[in-house]
Design an enzyme around this catalytic site. Sequence first.
Site, PDB file in Angstrom:
ATOM      1  N   ASP A  59      37.314  36.722  47.308  1.00  0.00           N
ATOM      2  CA  ASP A  59      36.537  36.256  46.152  1.00  0.00           C
ATOM      3  C   ASP A  59      37.223  35.140  45.367  1.00  0.00           C
ATOM      4  O   ASP A  59      36.606  34.535  44.494  1.00  0.00           O
ATOM      5  CB  ASP A  59      36.140  37.417  45.236  1.00  0.00           C
ATOM      6  CG  ASP A  59      37.300  38.031  44.478  1.00  0.00           C
ATOM      7  OD1 ASP A  59      38.468  37.812  44.858  1.00  0.00           O
ATOM      8  OD2 ASP A  59      37.038  38.767  43.502  1.00  0.00           O
ATOM      9  N   GLU A 104      39.239  41.238  47.377  1.00  0.00           N
ATOM     10  CA  GLU A 104      39.593  40.642  46.090  1.00  0.00           C
ATOM     11  C   GLU A 104      40.956  39.942  46.135  1.00  0.00           C
ATOM     12  O   GLU A 104      41.913  40.447  46.713  1.00  0.00           O
ATOM     13  CB  GLU A 104      39.607  41.723  45.007  1.00  0.00           C
ATOM     14  CG  GLU A 104      38.258  42.409  44.876  1.00  0.00           C
ATOM     15  CD  GLU A 104      37.931  42.742  43.436  1.00  0.00           C
ATOM     16  OE1 GLU A 104      38.486  42.103  42.519  1.00  0.00           O
ATOM     17  OE2 GLU A 104      37.109  43.633  43.235  1.00  0.00           O
ATOM     18  N   CYS A 145      37.791  36.196  39.355  1.00  0.00           N
ATOM     19  CA  CYS A 145      36.665  36.928  39.920  1.00  0.00           C
ATOM     20  C   CYS A 145      35.341  36.775  39.175  1.00  0.00           C
ATOM     21  O   CYS A 145      34.318  36.446  39.788  1.00  0.00           O
ATOM     22  CB  CYS A 145      37.018  38.398  40.060  1.00  0.00           C
ATOM     23  SG  CYS A 145      37.504  39.209  38.522  1.00  0.00           S
TER      24      CYS A 145
END
Length: 635
Positions: A251, A47, A87
Amino acid sequence: MNKQTNTWNRKIIVLIAMVFSTPFLVLCQNKAMLAREVPNILMITSEDNSAYFLGCYGNEMANTPNLDKLASEGFLFTHAFASCPVCAPARNTILTGVYAASNGNEHMRSKYAKSEVVKTYPEYFREAGYYCTNNVKTDYNYSGDWNAIWNDCSRQATYKNRAPGQPFFAVYSNFTTHESQIHNQIPTEDLKHDPAKIEIAPYHPDLPEIRHDWAQYYDLHQKMDAEVGAIIKELEESGEAENTIVIYYGDHGGVLARSKRFVYETGTRVPFIIRIPEEFSYLFPTGAPGDKVDRIVSFVDLVPTFLSVAGIQIPGHMQGDAFLGEQKTVDPQYTFMTRQRMDERYDMVRAVRDNRFRYIRNYMPFRITMQHLDYLFKAPSAQAWEDAFKAGETNEVQSRFFLEKPLEELYDTENDPWEIHNLANDPQYSTVLERMRKAETDWMREVRDVGVIPETEYADFAGEGAIYDYMRSDACPFEQLFDAAQAATSYTTDIDVFVQNMQSENAAIRYWGVVGLLIHRDEAISVLDAIKNAANDESGAVATIAAETLFRIGQKEEAYAAYNRIVTDTATFKMADRNFALNSVDAVDARSLELQKNILKLYKQRKSILTGKERYNAYDALMAQTLLTKWGVLK
């Protein structure tokens, strides 16, 4: 189980699944799956990290040996981009093969319906006989049962639970580099990377808080790398590595201020590595493992590529290009990125990237880049940057992002990797600018970009249905909406066109009419009566932009009346309307005793839900809290 038996079991399972789970047409389309063993796919997502922070992308400060090794064994993509710099909408695109801006699922933390036309990739793979697991993040930004699309979606999900010989598609998400991990500060003496030795971006002022967060972010990447290495090691110990394609990517871009949420390189250029076993060498994107791949790839390309790799026919509604397998396309010239509301803060930005240049079009140039978004400014580095700007301690480049934006931006990413030299007004680049601008407008038409409709009007246009379907229906005047948006955000001032659009029966067209006047407000005084009428519009977006225009041209009494009406009339206006209006109040610092009183009342009525995930249903209260804190009413 030996490899020959394993291969036969896979083919039998795939055949049975195809016979009983899919129509005969799909069976014919998937003959390629029967002709050879299909690969497993193991996909690892980390992430909030950009390509910049990995050693295999040339950063000598980075300590990422496991990912560097994966790149040496596989293929490193040098031009991989997130479709959105945050995200949830990025994952919406990854899941569907359709841009979130086309799905109507682009606004962060929204739960608008997904069209039934747009299926998710686990559904295709399960129909084709795959065992599909997700461990564990969903966050797909649409309304629906996310868990139902997987065989197992849990912290215990693993490909090891499949039937013997069954091919698998397994997803693992790593949270270690998430933005929240720099909210909790590691003591400087405990950092592995020395803040004094870090090269920081030139748009960041050289402050202790900023150096600390850069160093801590490097540390987090080192930890993430070890955790990714453990997943790969487990695969190798399972005996399935020689049958499994391993995909790793971030991401979206990084979390240091002006990266995540923003459509620059730092927010959208991601690490992307694919390791393909020798048995599936026909899928190699270039000569041999260890090579770099310069082809432009985007998250919207992932589902078409997954399907192509597995021999599944790519549906016609998908908007990406397969970059592996039998359905691989020619290399695209461009990729596209979008940004809409991020939590409580509204903006609309579209970007186009080719192999060298990045073009950005700001559809709300009257909003600054670094709006004070509550979650972003929990990072000490972000708050320190804002404080330095307010204290007059930042240079021109560092100050730029706290000022109104230009309509267009153009950057040469080869010679200006930090994207601080805007070439949009440089005559030497006029041909590039025109080419990239045309690519952006052509793409918006092609995908039916939902951004031409303000979020406040979604329910009125689509009801409880998917706005993706509305945009493709006869009820949608798309070309008129598109033309109105383009007219409003062009350099040409055509007051008559703006006023004509403000008289439309369509609220979104009226919105773009008044946006045109706000952008070209130096000439708006000539149609003052039309703007005053718009300030009484039943559309929250139209009334808000009209109020802001009035405020900026000195008609503050009428502006305050409009703001107060939107904040207090809960029968006409909903949470999104109030939040949109409070964004505007903050932008122009419209403060009166009556408005402050009404905003305080709103905050007291709704502050109880500003906790946990409920806060995503209370962005108006969050904006009220921000304003009241800014004004010194709250401490």
